[in-house]
Design an enzyme around this catalytic site. Structure first.
Site, PDB file in Angstrom:
ATOM      1  N   ASP A  90       1.876   0.396 -17.718  1.00  0.00           N
ATOM      2  CA  ASP A  90       1.092  -0.170 -16.625  1.00  0.00           C
ATOM      3  C   ASP A  90       2.059  -0.805 -15.629  1.00  0.00           C
ATOM      4  OD1 ASP A  90      -0.977  -1.011 -15.086  1.00  0.00           O
ATOM      5  OD2 ASP A  90      -1.786  -2.453 -16.521  1.00  0.00           O
ATOM      6  N   SER A  91       1.641  -0.886 -14.385  1.00  0.00           N
ATOM      7  CA  SER A  91       2.564  -1.216 -13.304  1.00  0.00           C
ATOM      8  C   SER A  91       2.809  -2.700 -13.097  1.00  0.00           C
ATOM      9  CB  SER A  91       2.033  -0.643 -11.990  1.00  0.00           C
ATOM     10  OG  SER A  91       0.832  -1.313 -11.635  1.00  0.00           O
ATOM     11  N   GLY A  92       1.917  -3.538 -13.584  1.00  0.00           N
ATOM     12  CA  GLY A  92       1.989  -4.959 -13.264  1.00  0.00           C
ATOM     13  C   GLY A  92       0.916  -5.393 -12.290  1.00  0.00           C
ATOM     14  N   GLY A  93       0.149  -4.453 -11.764  1.00  0.00           N
ATOM     15  CA  GLY A  93      -0.924  -4.805 -10.845  1.00  0.00           C
ATOM     16  C   GLY A  93      -1.964  -5.706 -11.484  1.00  0.00           C
ATOM     17  N   PHE A  94      -2.270  -5.456 -12.758  1.00  0.00           N
ATOM     18  CA  PHE A  94      -3.255  -6.291 -13.440  1.00  0.00           C
ATOM     19  C   PHE A  94      -2.724  -7.700 -13.641  1.00  0.00           C
ATOM     20  CE2 PHE A  94      -5.203  -8.147 -17.226  1.00  0.00           C
ATOM     21  CZ  PHE A  94      -6.542  -8.077 -16.872  1.00  0.00           C
ATOM     22  N   ASP A 144      -0.716  -1.197  -7.726  1.00  0.00           N
ATOM     23  CA  ASP A 144      -1.990  -1.181  -7.002  1.00  0.00           C
ATOM     24  C   ASP A 144      -2.431  -2.612  -6.769  1.00  0.00           C
ATOM     25  OD1 ASP A 144      -2.429  -1.631  -9.731  1.00  0.00           O
ATOM     26  OD2 ASP A 144      -4.517  -1.004  -9.594  1.00  0.00           O
ATOM     27  N   GLN A 193      -8.976   2.292  -6.584  1.00  0.00           N
ATOM     28  CA  GLN A 193      -9.640   0.994  -6.487  1.00  0.00           C
ATOM     29  C   GLN A 193     -10.895   1.122  -5.611  1.00  0.00           C
ATOM     30  OE1 GLN A 193      -9.095  -1.648  -8.223  1.00  0.00           O
ATOM     31  NE2 GLN A 193      -7.088  -1.161  -9.119  1.00  0.00           N
ATOM     32  N   GLY A 220      -9.689  -1.462 -11.688  1.00  0.00           N
ATOM     33  CA  GLY A 220     -10.529  -2.473 -11.062  1.00  0.00           C
ATOM     34  C   GLY A 220     -11.921  -2.598 -11.630  1.00  0.00           C
ATOM     35  N   ASP A 270      -7.597   2.514 -22.551  1.00  0.00           N
ATOM     36  CA  ASP A 270      -6.807   1.505 -23.253  1.00  0.00           C
ATOM     37  C   ASP A 270      -7.567   0.195 -23.208  1.00  0.00           C
ATOM     38  OD1 ASP A 270      -5.270  -0.816 -21.509  1.00  0.00           O
ATOM     39  OD2 ASP A 270      -5.902   0.880 -20.277  1.00  0.00           O
TER      40      ASP A 270
END
Length: 376
Positions: A90-94, A144, A193, A220, A270
């Protein structure tokens, strides 16, 4: 990446994904190993006992500790963890969303303070990919802009605009790096999103799906909205996503969520739910959930689930699990996590088998009947 649709049953899909490290049959649930470890379990547990072909790591957390450069020196996540299946990062957006009190997004990226030592860092779309190249993950999620729900129209529009802009930057950068020999065996997914607003979902999906990503995710959701709105949004969004590439619904969810969204055409999932609930004594079964710390289980010599053939259920009783939890024995975390993840992974395999047989509708009816309830 190779991707093949093996069978469809209405909108539900059984597919095969081949990465540099494993062959993944969908529908698939990816256990969450945020910092390179599924909590209380190791690589042997994941591959030999659970037969998990892909797990999820997190770019933000691994960047902060132990550091992506350090992991690169160990041979990427595979060499570092000794897990030889596929990794999705995962990118870190969350994290920018969930740690919003210590992060700030702009049109250029996300500035945040480390939750570990308070140091300041800045993630751009390019920076995120550079970290993921070091991690050598098989599937790299791009940066994102995620918003909580409900949000204003203005904030959702800003999220969509940023997400599209960052996607354009990400795919251009990835193609450039591949031309330089970097990330040749890594795949890149974009994240759609738009909240639960159909117009914004359509706008974001059409823009992202026109770009040459290897797969697409719906992000999202499961961030505060009602389940019915989540299901409706997924049902609306999937028709805009290519049929010949994987579809991933991020951060979802309950067993019911998995069944409902497989029915709507999603391939990959996930969620921390199975392992987090395990550590808090909530165990998933074919007939619903039980809380194993209850006094009624103290003398119960039956397995967690009589229909389960997991490592834990084949060896240990509810009474023993109850004792381990009450005694605060660390062994409980492993045995409970093995059971819950086995349940989730088996549920996905059962759905795949039902799709291959053209019997998904029957499977869904039986799934809810066993739990004493009906879908909405």
């Amino acid at each position: 990446m190779e991707f093949h649709i093996d069978k469809t049953d209405e909108k539900a899909r059984a597919c095969t994904i081949k990465t540099a490290h494993s062959t993944i049959q969908t529908p698939v649930f990816m256990p969450v190993g945020t910092v390179g470890s599924v909590k209380s379990l190791d690589a042997y547990d994941m591959r030999e006992i659970l037969k998990a072909d892909i797990i999820l790591g997190n770019t933000y957390h691994l960047y902060l500790r132990p550091g992506d450069e350090n992991i690169k020196n160990f041979g990427g996540l595979h060499g570092f963890t000794k897990y030889d299946g596929s990794f999705l990062t995962d990118s870190g957006g969350f994290q920018a969303f969930s740690l919003s009190d210590i992060s700030k997004a702009s049109s250029e990226g996300v500035q945040f303070k480390s939750h570990i030592d308070g140091s300041t860092h800045y993630f751009t779309p390019e920076k995120v990919l550079d970290i993921e190249y070091h991690l050598n993950s098989d599937i790299m999620m791009i940066l994102d802009d995620l918003v909580e729900l409900p949000s204003s129209q203005e904030r959702i529009n800003l999220s969509v605009e940023r997400t599209i802009k960052w996607a354009e930057q990400s795919i251009a950068y990835h193609l450039k790096k591949q031309s330089e020999g970097v990330g040749l065996h890594q795949n890149i997914f974009a994240i759609i999103q738009g909240g639960t607003d159909k117009a914004y979902r359509k706008k974001c999906a059409e823009a992202l799906c026109s770009m040459p990503f290897d797969g697409f995710a719906i992000g999202g959701l499961s961030v505060g909205e009602e389940n019915t709105k989540m299901y409706d949004t997924v049902e609306f969004t999937t028709p805009f996503m290519p049929t010949d590439k994987p579809r991933y619904l991020m951060g979802v969810g309950t067993p019911e969520d998995l069944v409902e969204n497989v029915e709507r055409g999603v391939d990959m999932f996930d969620c921390v739910m199975p392992t987090r609930n395990a550590r808090n004594a909530t165990l998933f079964t074919s007939f619903g959930k039980i809380n194993i710390k209850g006094a009624k289980f103290i003398k119960d010599d039956t397995p967690i689930d009589s229909e389960c053939d997991c490592y834990t259920c084949k060896r240990y009783s509810r009474g023993y699990l109850n004792h381990l939890y009450r005694a605060k024995e660390l062994t409980f975390f492993r045995l409970a996590s093995l059971h819950n993840l086995h349940y989730y992974l088996s549920l996905m395999r059962q759905m795949r088998e039902a799709i291959l047989k053209g019997e998904f509708a029957r499977f869904k009816r039986e799934f809810y009947a066993k739990r004493g309830g009906h879908n909405s």
